[in-house]
Each structure stands twice: as structure tokens, then as C-alpha cells.
Design a protein around this motif. Structure first.
Motif, mmCIF file in Angstrom:
data_model
loop_
_atom_site.group_PDB
_atom_site.id
_atom_site.type_symbol
_atom_site.label_atom_id
_atom_site.label_comp_id
_atom_site.label_asym_id
_atom_site.label_seq_id
_atom_site.Cartn_x
_atom_site.Cartn_y
_atom_site.Cartn_z
ATOM 1 N N GLY A 77 100.216 57.649 -21.319
ATOM 2 C CA GLY A 77 99.484 58.160 -20.155
ATOM 3 C C GLY A 77 98.034 57.713 -20.110
ATOM 4 N N ASN A 78 97.810 56.426 -20.303
ATOM 5 C CA ASN A 78 96.462 55.864 -20.187
ATOM 6 C C ASN A 78 95.448 56.363 -21.200
ATOM 7 O OD1 ASN A 78 96.809 53.862 -18.372
ATOM 8 N ND2 ASN A 78 96.659 55.257 -16.621
ATOM 9 N N ARG A 79 95.879 57.099 -22.212
ATOM 10 C CA ARG A 79 94.895 57.482 -23.238
ATOM 11 C C ARG A 79 94.615 56.296 -24.156
ATOM 12 N NH1 ARG A 79 97.204 60.543 -26.395
ATOM 13 N NH2 ARG A 79 99.236 60.623 -25.390
ATOM 14 N N TYR A 80 95.511 55.283 -23.988
ATOM 15 C CA TYR A 80 95.305 54.054 -24.776
ATOM 16 C C TYR A 80 95.278 52.868 -23.824
ATOM 17 C CZ TYR A 80 96.389 56.571 -29.090
ATOM 18 O OH TYR A 80 96.367 57.441 -30.147
ATOM 19 N N ARG A 81 94.462 51.889 -24.172
ATOM 20 C CA ARG A 81 94.465 50.641 -23.402
ATOM 21 C C ARG A 81 94.721 49.522 -24.396
ATOM 22 N NH1 ARG A 81 91.107 46.839 -20.659
ATOM 23 N NH2 ARG A 81 89.270 47.264 -21.944
ATOM 24 N N VAL A 82 95.774 48.744 -24.144
ATOM 25 C CA VAL A 82 96.122 47.638 -25.040
ATOM 26 C C VAL A 82 95.545 46.348 -24.459
ATOM 27 C CG1 VAL A 82 97.992 46.314 -26.073
ATOM 28 C CG2 VAL A 82 98.234 48.800 -25.789
ATOM 29 N N VAL A 83 94.733 45.677 -25.248
ATOM 30 C CA VAL A 83 94.102 44.423 -24.820
ATOM 31 C C VAL A 83 94.721 43.281 -25.614
ATOM 32 C CG1 VAL A 83 91.931 43.133 -24.786
ATOM 33 C CG2 VAL A 83 91.958 45.580 -24.224
ATOM 34 N N ILE A 84 95.243 42.274 -24.923
ATOM 35 C CA ILE A 84 95.900 41.146 -25.589
ATOM 36 C C ILE A 84 94.945 39.947 -25.622
ATOM 37 C CG2 ILE A 84 97.882 39.587 -25.524
ATOM 38 C CD1 ILE A 84 99.327 41.811 -23.882
ATOM 39 N N GLN A 85 94.715 39.404 -26.794
ATOM 40 C CA GLN A 85 93.791 38.269 -26.928
ATOM 41 C C GLN A 85 94.479 37.127 -27.667
ATOM 42 O OE1 GLN A 85 90.613 39.857 -29.266
ATOM 43 N NE2 GLN A 85 89.559 40.816 -27.518
ATOM 44 N N ARG A 86 94.042 35.891 -27.392
ATOM 45 C CA ARG A 86 94.562 34.739 -28.136
ATOM 46 C C ARG A 86 93.621 34.428 -29.304
ATOM 47 N NH1 ARG A 86 96.676 28.722 -26.173
ATOM 48 N NH2 ARG A 86 97.383 28.150 -28.272
ATOM 49 N N ASN A 87 94.202 34.261 -30.493
ATOM 50 C CA ASN A 87 93.437 33.768 -31.653
ATOM 51 C C ASN A 87 94.376 32.857 -32.427
ATOM 52 O OD1 ASN A 87 92.267 33.231 -34.090
ATOM 53 N ND2 ASN A 87 91.648 35.341 -34.527
ATOM 54 N N ASP A 88 94.175 31.536 -32.302
ATOM 55 C CA ASP A 88 95.165 30.635 -32.908
ATOM 56 C C ASP A 88 94.891 30.330 -34.373
ATOM 57 O OD1 ASP A 88 94.122 27.785 -30.879
ATOM 58 O OD2 ASP A 88 93.038 29.113 -32.249
ATOM 59 N N ASN A 89 94.179 31.239 -35.030
ATOM 60 C CA ASN A 89 94.083 31.183 -36.489
ATOM 61 C C ASN A 89 94.679 32.476 -37.034
ATOM 62 O OD1 ASN A 89 93.290 31.454 -39.224
ATOM 63 N ND2 ASN A 89 91.723 29.878 -38.879
ATOM 64 N N GLU A 90 95.978 32.390 -37.367
ATOM 65 C CA GLU A 90 96.722 33.606 -37.740
ATOM 66 C C GLU A 90 96.129 34.270 -38.997
ATOM 67 O OE1 GLU A 90 101.190 32.684 -36.037
ATOM 68 O OE2 GLU A 90 100.654 31.827 -37.977
ATOM 69 N N ARG A 91 95.732 33.463 -39.977
ATOM 70 C CA ARG A 91 95.205 34.051 -41.211
ATOM 71 C C ARG A 91 93.934 34.859 -40.917
ATOM 72 N NH1 ARG A 91 91.606 31.773 -43.496
ATOM 73 N NH2 ARG A 91 92.240 29.668 -42.917
ATOM 74 N N GLU A 92 93.075 34.282 -40.104
ATOM 75 C CA GLU A 92 91.839 34.985 -39.730
ATOM 76 C C GLU A 92 92.155 36.300 -39.013
ATOM 77 O OE1 GLU A 92 88.701 31.506 -38.624
ATOM 78 O OE2 GLU A 92 89.199 32.969 -37.049
ATOM 79 N N ALA A 93 93.139 36.244 -38.123
ATOM 80 C CA ALA A 93 93.481 37.459 -37.356
ATOM 81 C C ALA A 93 94.026 38.546 -38.283
ATOM 82 C CB ALA A 93 94.500 37.109 -36.277
ATOM 83 N N ILE A 94 94.821 38.139 -39.278
ATOM 84 C CA ILE A 94 95.350 39.126 -40.228
ATOM 85 C C ILE A 94 94.197 39.753 -41.015
ATOM 86 C CG2 ILE A 94 96.861 39.502 -42.229
ATOM 87 C CD1 ILE A 94 98.462 37.008 -41.248
ATOM 88 N N GLU A 95 93.232 38.917 -41.414
ATOM 89 C CA GLU A 95 92.065 39.437 -42.148
ATOM 90 C C GLU A 95 91.294 40.438 -41.270
ATOM 91 O OE1 GLU A 95 91.465 35.359 -44.834
ATOM 92 O OE2 GLU A 95 90.221 35.735 -43.043
ATOM 93 N N SER A 96 91.208 40.123 -39.977
ATOM 94 C CA SER A 96 90.499 41.040 -39.064
ATOM 95 C C SER A 96 91.212 42.382 -38.962
ATOM 96 C CB SER A 96 90.409 40.418 -37.665
ATOM 97 O OG SER A 96 89.737 39.183 -37.726
ATOM 98 N N VAL A 97 92.545 42.349 -38.980
ATOM 99 C CA VAL A 97 93.299 43.611 -38.965
ATOM 100 C C VAL A 97 93.040 44.378 -40.268
ATOM 101 C CG1 VAL A 97 95.625 44.611 -39.039
ATOM 102 C CG2 VAL A 97 95.105 42.794 -37.412
ATOM 103 N N GLN A 98 93.018 43.642 -41.368
ATOM 104 C CA GLN A 98 92.823 44.261 -42.689
ATOM 105 C C GLN A 98 91.460 44.976 -42.760
ATOM 106 O OE1 GLN A 98 93.188 41.299 -45.781
ATOM 107 N NE2 GLN A 98 94.753 42.502 -46.834
ATOM 108 N N ILE A 99 90.413 44.343 -42.190
ATOM 109 C CA ILE A 99 89.089 44.992 -42.255
ATOM 110 C C ILE A 99 88.842 45.910 -41.061
ATOM 111 C CG2 ILE A 99 88.022 43.224 -43.723
ATOM 112 C CD1 ILE A 99 86.805 41.959 -41.256
#
Ligand code: EAX
Length: 321
Positions: free
Chosen positions: A53-75
Motif C-alpha cells: 500500500g505505497n508504504r514502500y517505493r521500489v527503485v530499480i537501477q542499473r549497475n553493471d558491476n555485480e561485485r560492486e553492487a553486492i558490496e553495496s548491499v553488504q554495507i
């Protein structure tokens, strides 16, 4: 007149109390939105925003460096990533077992294993690494492309400089075939192909089509040499902060994402080869798979020693109910 309306608006806001804070969830993935990962992320977004019910907004972004993106999730600088298992083994070593060439007979085998106890066990291994494995998505079966020559059998690969993902299991396979594996992030692939730093690469049809790799590669051989799982990984704190109902809704939305992602892979695999031919690629469809498996025997022996032999056997022995 304006003063009265402004006053009225002010009063309404005051009576309504503070606007429900909206939580933003950023999901990164390495491909165009119009792709099998984009389809998965979009289906998840629509399902979760509807359920929450709109309490969340999901934003989809492109990042073509998968390892970097995983590190960003980790931190915790982003909430989630959809990534191939390419670099995931560097974070969660047990997932390397999934990267063994010719391990999965077909998509049904792979999807069945990943949706079953084995897949759930492996998702559970992410917690110890400060990550939450939420769901197994799909990248597809990987095929070899190159700009030098037609590849019909293992000997044709000898001496080719092949870009691999940052994945030791894949690198071992290509060096065993006599290729020169060069690991790099997806973000570096096209420039490396354009400049001739590497001659070839390997990816599923949906990735080759979505990224127009036909513009930098002339030959495609349908090797199906390895199944490439993808995985939705999130920051554990995001899920911990959610109410139980929202967490269940998020998991349900992730299932909708998996279904949309896999349906898109199936569709792209059905139409993609003809599409790439139409775009000018020379396609080798009949491949001597047994010859490739034979040539990889030394690598298979090493995987049995260095990976989880019991798990590999369970995966090979998996049968639908
Ligand atoms: O996950 O790096 C790769 O070749 C992957 O297949 C791609 O990023 C999609």
C-alpha cells in the motif's frame, strides 16, 4: 481567496497527521530494464508496492558491476541486487558448486534444484556473510561468442582470449580447454571486446540480445556449457526492519519476480538465436557436447576435490517428484 484555500489545506494536513513515511528499496542489476532481470525486478516492484500500500517505493537501477553492487548491499548503501552467481562465490563460497559446467541437464533440472531444499540451503548460507539470499532467479545457459573463428569443437577454443566472470570455477574450465580466461566485471566487457583485449566471451542468449553483443562479436556457438543462476540478495537489516506481514509480502513479490524473470528467459531463448542470426551473427547450433565434457575431465576432477562432492552428486541425482 488564496489565503483561505491555503489555510484550508494547512488545516487538512494538520488533521491528517504526519504523512506515512515511505521506505525506499533500491534494487540494482547489471542489465537494461528491457531484459530478463528488468522483468523480474519490475514484477517484484509492482507486486510489493501493491501489497504494501505505497508504504514502500521500489527503485530499480542499473549497475553493471555485480561485485560492486553486492558490496553495496553488504554495507547497506543499497537494499537489494539481482546478480548472476558470477562473483557471488567470492562472498558465499558454497554457491560455487552451482557454477560447475554441464552440472544441470536443462532448465527444469536447474529450476527444480534451486526451488527445492538444495536451493534453500544455499540461500541460508548468505546470512553468515552479512547478506540475505531471498530468491533464485535465472540468467540462463551460457554460450560462447568470439570475433576470431567458428568454434565447432573444444580444439577451436585453444588460444582464444575469453572474458569470464570473476569466477574461479569458470576460469578453471576455460584454462582446461586451452583458452586464456580473463576475468572482468560486465561493465568492462564491451570495451574489452571492441579493443581486442579479449577475443570472446560467454553469456546466455538473453544477455547477448539485450546488450547487442552481436555488434562486437561475429561467431556464436550454442555450447550451453554452464547454467547461470541469478540471485536476489538483500541487506538483512531491510528485512529485519519489516513487519512480519511486509516480509511475507516481500517474499511473495520476490516469487512474482522469479516467475516473470524465468518467463522472459524462456521467451528470449526461443526467439534470440534467430534474432542474432538476423543481426548478422554466424551461429553454430550443433555442438559435440560429449567432446567438451571429455576435454573438461581434469577440471571436473579438481571440482570434486575442491568443491562439495556430496552436494554436486545430490544436484546431479535430482529428479522431479
Ligand atoms: O548477470 O557478467 C556476466 O556475464 C553476467 O552474465 C551478466 O552480468 C548478467
Amino acid at each position: 481567496m488564496f489565503r483561505r484555500t491555503a489555510l484550508a489545506a494547512g488545516l487538512t494536513a494538520l488533521l491528517a497527521g504526519p504523512a506515512a513515511a515511505q521506505t525506499q528499496i533500491t534494487i540494482q542489476h547489471p542489465l537494461p530494464l528491457n531484459s530478463h532481470y528488468g522483468a523480474g525486478a519490475t514484477a517484484l516492484k509492482e507486486a510489493f508496492e501493491r501489497a504494501a500500500g505505497n508504504r514502500y517505493r521500489v527503485v530499480i537501477q542499473r549497475n553493471d558491476n555485480e561485485r560492486e553492487a553486492i558490496e553495496s548491499v553488504q554495507i547497506g548503501t543499497i537494499e537489494c541486487v539481482i546478480t548472476s552467481t558470477g562473483p557471488v562465490g567470492n562472498f558465499v563460497p558454497d554457491t560455487r558448486n552451482l557454477d560447475v559446467p554441464f552440472l544441470f541437464r536443462d532448465s527444469a533440472h536447474a529450476r527444480g534444484v534451486l526451488d527445492g531444499p538444495i536451493g534453500q540451503e544455499l540461500l541460508g548460507r548468505f546470512n553468515a556473510r552479512g547478506l540475505a539470499g531471498v530468491a533464485w532467479m535465472e540468467n540462463g545457459f551460457r554460450h560462447l561468442t568470439n570475433s576470431r573463428r567458428e568454434v565447432n569443437n573444444p580444439a577451436d577454443i585453444r588460444g582464444l582470449k575469453v572474458r569470464t566472470m570473476e569466477n574461479q570455477v569458470h576460469m578453471r574450465a576455460f584454462s582446461t580447454l586451452g583458452a586464456l580466461p580473463t576475468p572482468m566485471a560486465f561493465s568492462e566487457l564491451v570495451p574489452a571486446l571492441q579493443q581486442g583485449t579479449v577475443d570472446g566471451q560467454e553469456n546466455p542468449i538473453p544477455v547477448i540480445v539485450a546488450n547487442n553483443l552481436n555488434q562486437v562479436q561475429r561467431f556464436l556457438t550454442l555450447t550451453s556449457h554452464v547454467y547461470s543462476p541469478a540471485v536476489l540478495i538483500c541487506n538483512p537489516a531491510l528485512l529485519a526492519r519489516m513487519s512480519a506481514a511486509d516480509r511475507a509480502a516481500f517474499q511473495e513479490a520476490a516469487r512474482a519476480g522469479v516467475a516473470a524473470n524465468r518467463a522472459r528467459v524462456t521467451a528470449d531463448e526461443e526467439s534470440g538465436v534467430e534474432e542474432l542470426r538476423r543481426r548478422g551473427m554466424t551461429v553454430v547450433t550443433t555442438v559435440n557436447t560429449a567432446a567438451f565434457q571429455e576435454a573438461l575431465a581434469p577440471a571436473f576432477a579438481e571440482y570434486e576435490r575442491t568443491l562439495n562432492a556430496a552436494l554436486l552428486r545430490r544436484i546431479r541425482d535430482w529428479q522431479p517428484n
